[in-house]
Design an enzyme around this catalytic site. Sequence first.
Site, PDB file in Angstrom:
ATOM      1  N   GLY A   1      32.732  35.459  33.493  1.00  0.00           N
ATOM      2  CA  GLY A   1      32.612  36.906  33.550  1.00  0.00           C
ATOM      3  C   GLY A   1      33.898  37.540  34.012  1.00  0.00           C
TER       4      GLY A   1
ATOM      5  CG  PHE B   1      36.676  43.140  42.466  1.00  0.00           C
ATOM      6  CD1 PHE B   1      36.204  41.841  42.531  1.00  0.00           C
ATOM      7  CD2 PHE B   1      35.820  44.184  42.817  1.00  0.00           C
ATOM      8  CE1 PHE B   1      34.925  41.590  42.923  1.00  0.00           C
ATOM      9  CE2 PHE B   1      34.543  43.921  43.209  1.00  0.00           C
ATOM     10  CZ  PHE B   1      34.085  42.632  43.270  1.00  0.00           C
TER      11      PHE B   1
ATOM     12  CE  LYS C   1      31.882  38.618  41.967  1.00  0.00           C
ATOM     13  NZ  LYS C   1      31.317  39.776  42.688  1.00  0.00           N
TER      14      LYS C   1
ATOM     15  CG  ASP D   1      28.032  49.224  44.804  1.00  0.00           C
ATOM     16  OD1 ASP D   1      27.418  50.161  44.241  1.00  0.00           O
ATOM     17  OD2 ASP D   1      29.033  48.676  44.316  1.00  0.00           O
TER      18      ASP D   1
END
Length: 879
Positions: A578, A582, A599, A695
Amino acid sequence: MWLQALLLGLLAMEASAQAPPGFISIDCGLETNDSYRNQYNNLVYDTDASYIDTGVNQDVSPDTNLTGLHRYYSTLRSFPDGTRNCYTLGPVRKGGRYLVRAEFEYGNYDGRNAPPTFDVYLGVNLWQTVPPEDFSRLEIIAIAPSESIQVCLVAIGMGTPFISSLELRPLRDTMYTMANKTHSLVLYEDREDHGRNGSMRYPNDMFDRVWFGSSKRIGTPVSTDNDVLVEEGDLAMAPPLVFETAVKTNSTSQFLNFTVKGISGEKMLVFLYFAEIENIKGKQRREFSVYRNGNLISGPHNPKFLVGQTVIIPESGPGGTSNYTIQATANSTLPPIINGREVYKLVELKSLPTDEGDVNAVMKIKGSYGVKRNWIGDPCVPQNVSWEGLNCSYNDHQNPRITALNLSRSGISGIISPSIANLTALESLDLSGNNLTGEIPTDLAELLQLKVLNLENNQLSGVVPKILHEKSQNQTLQLRIDGNTNLCREGSCEARRKNKIIVPITVGIAASSVLVFLIAILISWRIRRRKKISLQETFCMKADIQSNKQQGSLNLESSQFTFAEIVIITENFQHQIGEGGFGKVYRGRLRNGIEVAVKLLSKASFQGEKEFQAEAQILTRVHHRNLVSFLGYCNEPDSFALVYEFMAHGNLAMHLSDKLNNDLSWSRRLRIAIEVAQGLEYLHIFCKPPIVHRDVKTANILLNLNLEAKLADFGMSKFFRDENSVYISTAIVGTPGYLDPEYCQTSKLTEKSDVYSFGIVLLELITGKPPITRGLEKSSTISWVQSNIQRGDITEIVDKRLGGKYDTNSIWKALEVALLCTMPNSTQRPSMSAVVTQLKDCLPYMTPQYTSSDFHDCEQSRVDVVPFISDIDTNPSAR
Ligand SMILES: *[C@@H]1O[C@H](CO)[C@@H](O)[C@H](O)[C@H]1NC(C)=O
Ligand SMILES: *[C@@H]1O[C@H](CO)[C@@H](O)[C@H](O)[C@H]1NC(C)=O
Ligand SMILES: *[C@@H]1O[C@H](CO)[C@@H](O)[C@H](O)[C@H]1NC(C)=O
Ligand SMILES: *[C@@H]1O[C@H](CO)[C@@H](O)[C@H](O)[C@H]1NC(C)=O
Ligand SMILES: *[C@@H]1O[C@H](CO)[C@@H](O)[C@H](O)[C@H]1NC(C)=O
Ligand SMILES: *[C@@H]1O[C@H](CO)[C@@H](O)[C@H](O)[C@H]1NC(C)=O
Ligand SMILES: *[C@@H]1O[C@H](CO)[C@@H](O)[C@H](O)[C@H]1NC(C)=O
Ligand SMILES: *[C@@H]1O[C@H](CO)[C@@H](O)[C@H](O)[C@H]1NC(C)=O
Ligand SMILES: *[C@@H]1O[C@H](CO)[C@@H](O)[C@H](O)[C@H]1NC(C)=O
Ligand SMILES: *[C@@H]1O[C@H](CO)[C@@H](O)[C@H](O)[C@H]1NC(C)=O
């Protein structure tokens, strides 16, 4: 004289019934229970078992005739293992003066006919190397540095150390005062009892010194049957029997000659004992002086009749072997006389023992953890045999201090010893990789020098003491506590509350008129369906009992990864899964096989490194079934990565936006809502201060292989500048459509902002529509839903992809919750706990056809709070 001897003998037997206080007599290597009375001093000799726990018992070779001498020569204890082995003699009076005697008779016990050479220490100072030249016994007079005296045998690579006997005799404070805290006296040659045949000791010498009749006569023996008085306070308190025999020359012109061997530079102390034991008549006079190497060194002396006199000749000059003569003075009509002699070496105690407080503390630590290693003798001294796992500081004229204690991976268990807090000079403490339980003692904060505290990978529980947490946050302490599943940082969590707070659904009474009206419709509708609801409640209660115990403990060694590790984990970033605002996301696998998502971030998107470090540490310990596990991070100058639990089915937004895919049935959606609600409930209620996600949105809700929902990126939002997020002010974080309007206005962030966002997510689950429909005119789903409810048209609201396969009752109930959550006034919104309760009420009553696909994994997907303080009930003080 024979009568006196007999009387003394009888006295001796009486006295020996019980040894004088403080006497310790050890026959090393003696079998346990085999204590006996020594025929030479009538004292009971015990086994050494209670004074040492290392070494092996040995018998001397039967070929030697040692057994006929002293029984304690027939056994010995040898020390094939460890460089240093120590006997701990005591209890003794700290500061008291003691005579310690050790004997070493090799007796070819090992059949090698090769006596070893090794060092013997009294405490931390070298006493003597064994075997000493010419002399088989070691005797020392020293001050007890503490409540025990240690005798240590140190191997020096020249054979296995051994010992035959050990004796400890308390002396009086007035005796041998040259031995003090900085000096001790080592006996240098056999004690001479001039004029006697054979040897004598206790009870004739109440301090059990051993005196030998002269083997080499230096004069003609004389003796008396009278008792000689030895005055109290005498520096040596030589026994009267020593004074009652003597040697003299045949004429005043002859000298009494003796030699004291010595090594140049060593300080010798020669004790000479004189008493007049002959009847001196009329004008007779005995007067003499002592000469060393021809120089007058002491005198003239004319001893009193039947009164013991101790003359101490201090060594001066170059030392070494000296010739002594005792010569009559010119005035003397009688020849010189001498009754006894002792020679000691004055030894300066150069090594200071480890600080006493440290020793006491570390001994307790050793005891409580049963540390084996080489933890024998003084912890820090001598430096070459100091305890493994300790670092010490050595400063001249100061006792060494323990500065580091490393007991990592030592297989120790139990609580963190409270004595550790008494190691007040400690700078580094490593107890990682053990099985320590209980809480971290607050006392550790009193270790002012402590810079590193590593408690990783134990079973510690409770809350990290506030002060330690603070110290770690302001960088004064490096605190490492990972791998303690039941431990949490001060301020990051709170014990599981027993009673859920149930906010009545009627909280909306004061709500805006439209909503009050809507809710009134919903409530009246629910009352009509009461019978069915009560059935649902019955189901839910049952489900509650089946709480899921699966914790999925990941047992990571550390939550911080190096970039090299990240490369290995992601197989050099081969599998991208993915790309977010950021950075890219890669699939990877930890060494333990756990699949992860990594990530890889650009530093530009990342801010507040320091706070992040602290926060990330907390987040790695926040574990809940409905929160994506944050497993760790990499924070290197050019590389920044976050490591998460891998979620096979991607995010919820993806599933809802795909118009073709209808893999999410209503009950699945409801279940997802409950799961997300529980994740939030956990962050809000079971963390203290509450973690506000900031969030909550469908893109941040991830689904695993079983389509179980987990909330992602909690606690992270404040560190990242996500392109998809909007910043209304620097302080406000969130995503349009999900952002709490009240928060936008007031900038006051509370858990209720998450409740609002959750309400939007719930609406999305019901309607299948994103919160803001981007069309010709921007319209929000919430106002669209409201207008439809007013028209009473539920079918218009519900996602068409559900194909009508849903329980209307359940949909309405969920709508009601969604509307409550999105009340404009945050005080009117329910808590997440109330939301969880309400949503569980929405679960449709399960008929057989309903259970078929949606609920077959009911138990597995059953969500429940998994508290990260697991022992709350047994450990209420954990808070
Ligand atoms: C010591 O004596 C006790 C009691 O008499 C006995 O139980 C024990 O076995 C003995 N130990 C040894 C090593 O002989
Ligand atoms: C032991 O004593 C016996 C008799 O007293 C003697 O014959 C023998 O040589 C002695 N052995 C040693 C090793 O001194
Ligand atoms: C300790 O004894 C030594 C030698 O006997 C002496 O030089 C020293 O002054 C003594 N120290 C104290 C503090 O009494
Ligand atoms: C002293 O006298 C005794 C007996 O009278 C004698 O045996 C001894 O040898 C004499 N010693 C010296 C040094 O003359
Ligand atoms: C004692 O020493 C003196 C001087 O060193 C010497 O003249 C004398 O012969 C010695 N006496 C004996 C008995 O050895
Ligand atoms: C001590 O006496 C011996 C023998 O009488 C002699 O060889 C030695 O030099 C003397 N030592 C001193 C220091 O006078
Ligand atoms: C000898 O003795 C007298 C008195 O008894 C004394 O005055 C004198 O100083 C002594 N001489 C020596 C050399 O000791
Ligand atoms: C710590 O030291 C003090 C005094 O030095 C002592 O009273 C206390 O018992 C010690 N605590 C522990 C746990 O060893
Ligand atoms: C740790 O202690 C627990 C409880 O005493 C025990 O069950 C467990 O086996 C221990 N684990 C290790 C690695 O020693
Ligand atoms: C760090 O925090 C501790 C505990 O609150 C405090 O005592 C200490 O002074 C702080 N140090 C610094 C450098 O801020």
